[in-house]
Scaffold this active site. Structure first.
Site, short mmCIF file in Angstrom:
data_model
loop_
_atom_site.label_atom_id
_atom_site.label_comp_id
_atom_site.label_asym_id
_atom_site.label_seq_id
_atom_site.Cartn_x
_atom_site.Cartn_y
_atom_site.Cartn_z
N LYS A 192 74.92 62.79 60.79
CA LYS A 192 75.66 62.41 59.46
C LYS A 192 76.89 63.32 59.19
O LYS A 192 77.19 64.32 59.90
CB LYS A 192 74.68 62.70 58.22
CG LYS A 192 73.24 61.74 58.44
CD LYS A 192 73.48 60.43 58.36
CE LYS A 192 72.42 59.69 58.81
NZ LYS A 192 71.40 59.12 57.94
C1 LIG Z 1 70.13 58.34 57.85
C2 LIG Z 1 69.82 57.61 56.63
C3 LIG Z 1 68.66 57.79 56.07
C4 LIG Z 1 67.60 58.61 56.53
O1 LIG Z 1 67.85 59.72 56.32
P1 LIG Z 1 66.86 60.91 57.32
O2 LIG Z 1 67.42 62.21 57.18
O3 LIG Z 1 67.07 60.53 58.81
O4 LIG Z 1 65.45 60.65 56.94
C5 LIG Z 1 68.58 56.81 54.64
N1 LIG Z 1 69.52 55.97 54.40
C6 LIG Z 1 70.37 55.88 55.09
C7 LIG Z 1 71.55 54.83 54.65
C8 LIG Z 1 70.91 56.71 56.23
O5 LIG Z 1 71.82 56.43 56.93
#
Ligand SMILES: *Cc1c(COP(=O)(O)O)cnc(C)c1O
Length: 374
Positions: A192
């Site tokens: 991210k």
């Molecule tokens: C990555 C993501 C999540 C989930 O996050 P995690 O930390 O992997 O549980 C939820 N919503 C969106 C839009 C994402 O890109």
């Protein structure tokens, strides 16, 4: 023919970031090791203060991941059995999974063609007596039409959760993602905008009662040790991840700037040969992903692969057509814009340290393909 010096080119290369920050990170990790405190300690609290400040929200609570951030937010807002929550079908599964996990019903509303974000006009049409909230996703790092969404929410007494997992740092009319709705949810999954070296997440809010409720829920419904006021869960952000994130947060704006530069070079090079991302407001997009759209998407995937270049489809199956949501009885054709996007969009490699040489190789490979197969 792949170019050995430049390839393979992955979607994201986390090692390059690590090499830049390795010394600082190891120092911070050593501090945590020596402190003897590994869960809910100083680093986590400092990260919460700094993320709240960065986002422009009054409060932030660290949690184990972005998925838990969404689930805990719904619980904190008392959303559960019998409630409907409107959201987009064009997002990562976790967005709607969280709604189902608290016992509520996901109601999928189609997206806008230009931004791939939820269409406020269609949100209004999907409201029922059971609608309790909206989870807005800022897809690929671009903030959805929050003014319209907040208006609808106000008029209809709905709660708004921002799934800002892809949009840390995105700004819209002077406000940052995660500080606009009732609650903002962030993921620090390694790839991210701000990535840990494991799982981590955060919830932001301007409302003290919601913050306190999240803090209880993430820790077994307990404020005072061994006294439990509600059923919660174990969802905490550990000190090692917090320490890593504190180092990386200092570089976030530089990294976001580099993402924008990569995006600009793509858009400039593709001219109008293919559909490039639409940027509604100058600062609204953090380019967590850079997605193009074209008819011969699947052929381009193969061509890139043969040339040593990764690409990804976010997302190949819109959520209303996922097997897990069969029980909601949607069918193909129900949400045509999302279905079309799922067939035509393609994410190209983008990360802060992507070199110009590598990117130019990606660009020339895409342009070659378009020349051969217009
Ligand atoms: C990555 C993501 C999540 C989930 O996050 P995690 O930390 O992997 O549980 C939820 N919503 C969106 C839009 C994402 O890109």
């Amino acid at each position: 023919m792949s170019n050995d010096k430049l390839t393979p080119i992955p979607m994201v290369d986390l090692k390059e970031e690590l090499n830049l920050l390795r010394k600082l990170i190891i120092q911070e990790l050593t501090d945590v090791l020596d402190s003897g405190i590994y869960i809910l300690g100083e680093k986590g609290e400092k990260l919460e203060r700094e993320v709240a400040h960065y986002v422009g929200a009054s409060y932030a609570a660290g949690v184990a991941n972005g998925t838990d951030a969404l689930e805990l937010s719904l619980q904190a807002l008392n959303i559960g059995y019998g409630d409907e929550v409107i959201t987009t079908p064009f997002t990562f599964f976790a967005t709607a999974e969280a709604i189902a996990r608290v016992g509520a019903t996901p109601v999928f509303v189609d997206i806008e063609e230009e931004t791939y974000n939820i269409d406020p006009v269609k949100v209004e049409k999907a409201l029922t007596k059971k609608t309790k909230g909206i989870i807005v996703v800022h897809l690929y790092g671009q903030i959805a039409k929050m003014e319209e969404i907040m208006d609808i929410a106000k008029k209809n007494d709905l709660k708004v959760i921002e799934d800002a997992c892809q949009a840390l740092g995105a700004e819209y009319n002077g406000k940052k993602a995660g500080a606009i709705g009732d609650i903002g949810c962030f993921s620090f999954f390694p790839s991210k905008n701000l990535g840990a070296f494991g799982d981590a997440g955060m919830v932001t809010t301007n409302q003290r009662n919601l913050y306190e409720q999240i803090c209880r829920l993430r820790n077994h419904g307990s404020k005072t040790k061994y006294y439990h006021s509600t059923i919660g869960m174990n969802s905490r952000l550990d000190e090692f991840q917090a320490a890593i994130l504190l180092v990386k947060l200092k570089y976030l704006d530089i990294f976001l700037h580099q993402r924008k530069e990569v995006a600009r070079r793509y858009t400039d090079s593709f001219h109008n040969l293919i559909k490039s991302p639409t940027i509604l407001e100058n600062k609204a997009h953090t380019f967590h992903q850079y997605c193009i759209e074209l008819d011969k998407r699947d052929e381009l995937v193969l061509d890139l692969k043969n040339n040593g270049i990764a690409s990804s489809i976010y997302y190949p199956v819109p959520l209303h057509l996922q097997a897990a949501f069969d029980y909601l009885n949607y069918k193909a054709g129900d949400l045509p814009v999302a279905e079309k996007a799922a067939k035509r969009t393609l994410a190209l490699p983008i990360y802060p340290m992507l070199s110009i040489q590598k990117q130019m190789y990606v660009i020339s490979t895409v342009l070659d393909f378009l020349n051969r197969k217009p």
